[in-house]
Scaffold this motif. Sequence first.
Motif, PDB file in Angstrom:
ATOM      1  N   VAL A 155       0.849  -1.188   0.000  1.00  0.00           N
ATOM      2  CA  VAL A 155       0.000   0.000   0.000  1.00  0.00           C
ATOM      3  C   VAL A 155       0.886   1.240   0.000  1.00  0.00           C
ATOM      4  O   VAL A 155       2.101   1.152   0.211  1.00  0.00           O
ATOM      5  N   ILE A 156       0.269   2.381  -0.219  1.00  0.00           N
ATOM      6  CA  ILE A 156       0.948   3.661  -0.040  1.00  0.00           C
ATOM      7  C   ILE A 156       0.398   4.316   1.218  1.00  0.00           C
ATOM      8  O   ILE A 156      -0.812   4.560   1.322  1.00  0.00           O
ATOM      9  N   ALA A 157       1.272   4.560   2.183  1.00  0.00           N
ATOM     10  CA  ALA A 157       0.893   5.340   3.357  1.00  0.00           C
ATOM     11  C   ALA A 157       1.032   6.819   3.001  1.00  0.00           C
ATOM     12  O   ALA A 157       1.937   7.207   2.265  1.00  0.00           O
ATOM     13  N   TYR A 158       0.109   7.645   3.523  1.00  0.00           N
ATOM     14  CA  TYR A 158       0.192   9.069   3.208  1.00  0.00           C
ATOM     15  C   TYR A 158      -0.253   9.901   4.406  1.00  0.00           C
ATOM     16  O   TYR A 158      -1.015   9.443   5.270  1.00  0.00           O
ATOM     17  N   ASN A 159       0.254  11.110   4.455  1.00  0.00           N
ATOM     18  CA  ASN A 159      -0.100  12.059   5.503  1.00  0.00           C
ATOM     19  C   ASN A 159      -1.106  13.046   4.916  1.00  0.00           C
ATOM     20  O   ASN A 159      -0.748  13.857   4.063  1.00  0.00           O
ATOM     21  N   PRO A 160      -2.364  12.991   5.342  1.00  0.00           N
ATOM     22  CA  PRO A 160      -3.395  13.844   4.727  1.00  0.00           C
ATOM     23  C   PRO A 160      -3.178  15.334   4.952  1.00  0.00           C
ATOM     24  O   PRO A 160      -3.801  16.146   4.258  1.00  0.00           O
ATOM     25  N   ALA A 163      -0.822  15.625   1.830  1.00  0.00           N
ATOM     26  CA  ALA A 163      -1.341  15.114   0.557  1.00  0.00           C
ATOM     27  C   ALA A 163      -2.818  14.802   0.732  1.00  0.00           C
ATOM     28  O   ALA A 163      -3.189  14.019   1.606  1.00  0.00           O
ATOM     29  N   ASP A 164      -3.663  15.441  -0.060  1.00  0.00           N
ATOM     30  CA  ASP A 164      -5.102  15.215   0.058  1.00  0.00           C
ATOM     31  C   ASP A 164      -5.452  13.744  -0.127  1.00  0.00           C
ATOM     32  O   ASP A 164      -6.345  13.207   0.523  1.00  0.00           O
ATOM     33  N   LYS A 165      -4.715  13.100  -1.034  1.00  0.00           N
ATOM     34  CA  LYS A 165      -4.891  11.667  -1.255  1.00  0.00           C
ATOM     35  C   LYS A 165      -3.600  11.104  -1.813  1.00  0.00           C
ATOM     36  O   LYS A 165      -2.748  11.841  -2.322  1.00  0.00           O
ATOM     37  N   ALA A 166      -3.458   9.795  -1.728  1.00  0.00           N
ATOM     38  CA  ALA A 166      -2.265   9.141  -2.278  1.00  0.00           C
ATOM     39  C   ALA A 166      -2.457   8.898  -3.761  1.00  0.00           C
ATOM     40  O   ALA A 166      -3.588   8.769  -4.253  1.00  0.00           O
ATOM     41  N   PRO A 167      -1.375   8.823  -4.523  1.00  0.00           N
ATOM     42  CA  PRO A 167      -1.476   8.493  -5.942  1.00  0.00           C
ATOM     43  C   PRO A 167      -2.077   7.095  -6.132  1.00  0.00           C
ATOM     44  O   PRO A 167      -2.023   6.250  -5.234  1.00  0.00           O
ATOM     45  N   ASP A 168      -2.619   6.848  -7.306  1.00  0.00           N
ATOM     46  CA  ASP A 168      -3.215   5.551  -7.621  1.00  0.00           C
ATOM     47  C   ASP A 168      -2.231   4.584  -8.253  1.00  0.00           C
ATOM     48  O   ASP A 168      -2.593   3.467  -8.610  1.00  0.00           O
ATOM     49  N   SER A 169      -0.980   5.017  -8.426  1.00  0.00           N
ATOM     50  CA  SER A 169       0.030   4.138  -9.003  1.00  0.00           C
ATOM     51  C   SER A 169       1.405   4.478  -8.451  1.00  0.00           C
ATOM     52  O   SER A 169       1.712   5.664  -8.213  1.00  0.00           O
ATOM     53  N   VAL A 170       2.232   3.463  -8.262  1.00  0.00           N
ATOM     54  CA  VAL A 170       3.610   3.729  -7.835  1.00  0.00           C
ATOM     55  C   VAL A 170       4.368   4.492  -8.909  1.00  0.00           C
ATOM     56  O   VAL A 170       5.358   5.169  -8.617  1.00  0.00           O
ATOM     57  N   HIS A 171       3.918   4.411 -10.141  1.00  0.00           N
ATOM     58  CA  HIS A 171       4.596   5.131 -11.219  1.00  0.00           C
ATOM     59  C   HIS A 171       4.497   6.644 -11.023  1.00  0.00           C
ATOM     60  O   HIS A 171       5.342   7.393 -11.520  1.00  0.00           O
ATOM     61  N   ASP A 172       3.474   7.102 -10.300  1.00  0.00           N
ATOM     62  CA  ASP A 172       3.322   8.536 -10.053  1.00  0.00           C
ATOM     63  C   ASP A 172       4.366   9.071  -9.090  1.00  0.00           C
ATOM     64  O   ASP A 172       4.586  10.282  -9.009  1.00  0.00           O
ATOM     65  N   LEU A 173       5.021   8.182  -8.345  1.00  0.00           N
ATOM     66  CA  LEU A 173       5.950   8.627  -7.310  1.00  0.00           C
ATOM     67  C   LEU A 173       7.220   9.250  -7.863  1.00  0.00           C
ATOM     68  O   LEU A 173       7.973   9.889  -7.117  1.00  0.00           O
ATOM     69  N   VAL A 174       7.476   9.065  -9.142  1.00  0.00           N
ATOM     70  CA  VAL A 174       8.670   9.660  -9.748  1.00  0.00           C
ATOM     71  C   VAL A 174       8.359  11.018 -10.387  1.00  0.00           C
ATOM     72  O   VAL A 174       9.244  11.627 -10.998  1.00  0.00           O
ATOM     73  N   HIS A 264      -3.479   3.727   1.472  1.00  0.00           N
ATOM     74  CA  HIS A 264      -4.261   3.646   0.234  1.00  0.00           C
ATOM     75  C   HIS A 264      -3.942   2.342  -0.473  1.00  0.00           C
ATOM     76  O   HIS A 264      -2.782   2.060  -0.791  1.00  0.00           O
ATOM     77  N   PHE A 265      -4.974   1.516  -0.698  1.00  0.00           N
ATOM     78  CA  PHE A 265      -4.846   0.289  -1.481  1.00  0.00           C
ATOM     79  C   PHE A 265      -4.996   0.670  -2.946  1.00  0.00           C
ATOM     80  O   PHE A 265      -6.031   1.212  -3.353  1.00  0.00           O
ATOM     81  N   LEU A 266      -3.970   0.400  -3.747  1.00  0.00           N
ATOM     82  CA  LEU A 266      -3.938   0.873  -5.123  1.00  0.00           C
ATOM     83  C   LEU A 266      -4.892   0.088  -6.022  1.00  0.00           C
ATOM     84  O   LEU A 266      -5.032  -1.129  -5.885  1.00  0.00           O
ATOM     85  N   PRO A 271       1.400  -2.600  -9.970  1.00  0.00           N
ATOM     86  CA  PRO A 271       2.421  -3.424  -9.296  1.00  0.00           C
ATOM     87  C   PRO A 271       2.589  -3.055  -7.830  1.00  0.00           C
ATOM     88  O   PRO A 271       3.008  -3.880  -7.020  1.00  0.00           O
ATOM     89  N   GLY A 272       2.241  -1.819  -7.479  1.00  0.00           N
ATOM     90  CA  GLY A 272       2.304  -1.390  -6.090  1.00  0.00           C
ATOM     91  C   GLY A 272       1.213  -1.978  -5.225  1.00  0.00           C
ATOM     92  O   GLY A 272       1.191  -1.750  -4.008  1.00  0.00           O
ATOM     93  N   ALA A 273       0.301  -2.747  -5.815  1.00  0.00           N
ATOM     94  CA  ALA A 273      -0.772  -3.410  -5.070  1.00  0.00           C
ATOM     95  C   ALA A 273      -0.504  -4.906  -4.905  1.00  0.00           C
ATOM     96  O   ALA A 273      -1.422  -5.676  -4.607  1.00  0.00           O
ATOM     97  N   LEU A 274       0.739  -5.311  -5.107  1.00  0.00           N
ATOM     98  CA  LEU A 274       1.096  -6.724  -4.998  1.00  0.00           C
ATOM     99  C   LEU A 274       0.650  -7.315  -3.668  1.00  0.00           C
ATOM    100  O   LEU A 274       0.852  -6.730  -2.610  1.00  0.00           O
ATOM    101  N   ILE A 275       0.034  -8.488  -3.724  1.00  0.00           N
ATOM    102  CA  ILE A 275      -0.272  -9.250  -2.512  1.00  0.00           C
ATOM    103  C   ILE A 275       0.673 -10.443  -2.473  1.00  0.00           C
ATOM    104  O   ILE A 275       0.583 -11.344  -3.307  1.00  0.00           O
ATOM    105  N   ASN A 276       1.583 -10.427  -1.520  1.00  0.00           N
ATOM    106  CA  ASN A 276       2.526 -11.522  -1.353  1.00  0.00           C
ATOM    107  C   ASN A 276       2.002 -12.446  -0.265  1.00  0.00           C
ATOM    108  O   ASN A 276       1.108 -12.087   0.502  1.00  0.00           O
ATOM    109  N   ALA A 277       2.541 -13.648  -0.200  1.00  0.00           N
ATOM    110  CA  ALA A 277       2.052 -14.636   0.759  1.00  0.00           C
ATOM    111  C   ALA A 277       3.192 -15.275   1.525  1.00  0.00           C
ATOM    112  O   ALA A 277       4.236 -15.589   0.957  1.00  0.00           O
TER     113      ALA A 277
END
Length: 360
Positions: A155-160, A163-174, A264-266, A271-277
Amino acid sequence: MRRRRPPVRRTTALALSALLLPALAACGSNDGDKNGDAKDAKKDGATTAQSTDQLVIYSGRNEELISPIIEKLEKATGTEVEVRYGDSAELAAQILEEGERTKAGLFFSQDAGALGALSQAGLLADLPQKSLEKVDKAFRGSEGDWVGVSGRSRVIAYNPEQADKAPDSVHDLVEPEWKGKVGYAPTNASFQAFVTGMRVLEGDEATLKWLKGLKANGAKQYAKNGAILDAVDSGEVSLGLINHYYWYEKAAEVGADKLKAKIHFLPGGDPGALINAAGVGVLKDGGQDAAAVKAVDYLLSDEAQTYFAEQTKEYPLASGVTSAVKDLPPLDSLDAPEIDLGKLDSLQQTLEMLKEAGLV
């Protein structure tokens, strides 16, 4: 009485990756003790379990978490258990070194990649269909030789306040708007598994470009997920890449109303929403199949699944068991990418890529 084996000797991550992949190529060859761990294991004074009422577990999950459920397992199955604790990748390398001489009857891995490595090497036994069918196909080995026990979402953790909301993709982080505002943990196994997942999903070229972009955008490095969450909560960074359960554990500890950070669950199979086990596999050459299968079935029981949900805030993976963690979205509501988790075994290439990008 349950006995604890000495922990596997630790190595650096890069040294381990150099060991793990050649061992994979050799399909678990036992042509000597390349790092001495197999030799050390012989000197620990413990007897290899070879009967159906004894079981040796190599556990990549930590002792503090696992010890209580091992005690419950012993009582429920009538099995005497010995446990060796260590890093999942290191234990997988240990099993590859031991080959047919392995002392382990069951491998309990923190992540699917290490199980995928052993499956690829042909060291895991086929599991009974009735055991496999307790878990969705997305969280078990494609060869039918390992099964997930508990799941965790990236997930993406964010401080409201920042940031009003977290991005919907890890690609936005760049992107420039997040310059110097993102926290991540490049030496942490969960981040490395996520990067491996991105490589599988999007290819090495795209993943390396993203990693270099993350560094160029001034992302801040931390050692662990918990430190990232604390940094987001304090406003040191605006966003952070973590596993979901860190937020729920912190909320249980201090109260959700005391946390500024949100998660935020993407969407969209990012790929930033990967569920590992975390999962288990029975060692083909361990000579403990009956006891190991009993252990697998116990770990998929309502009692064990509820234990993991309550203790770690992870997702229970066995059908019919749901988490009672407050405000945790149901597992089937998450929009995770479709991926064969067993393919998260190429740790060496991921570590090399992180090094090339200047992140480790």
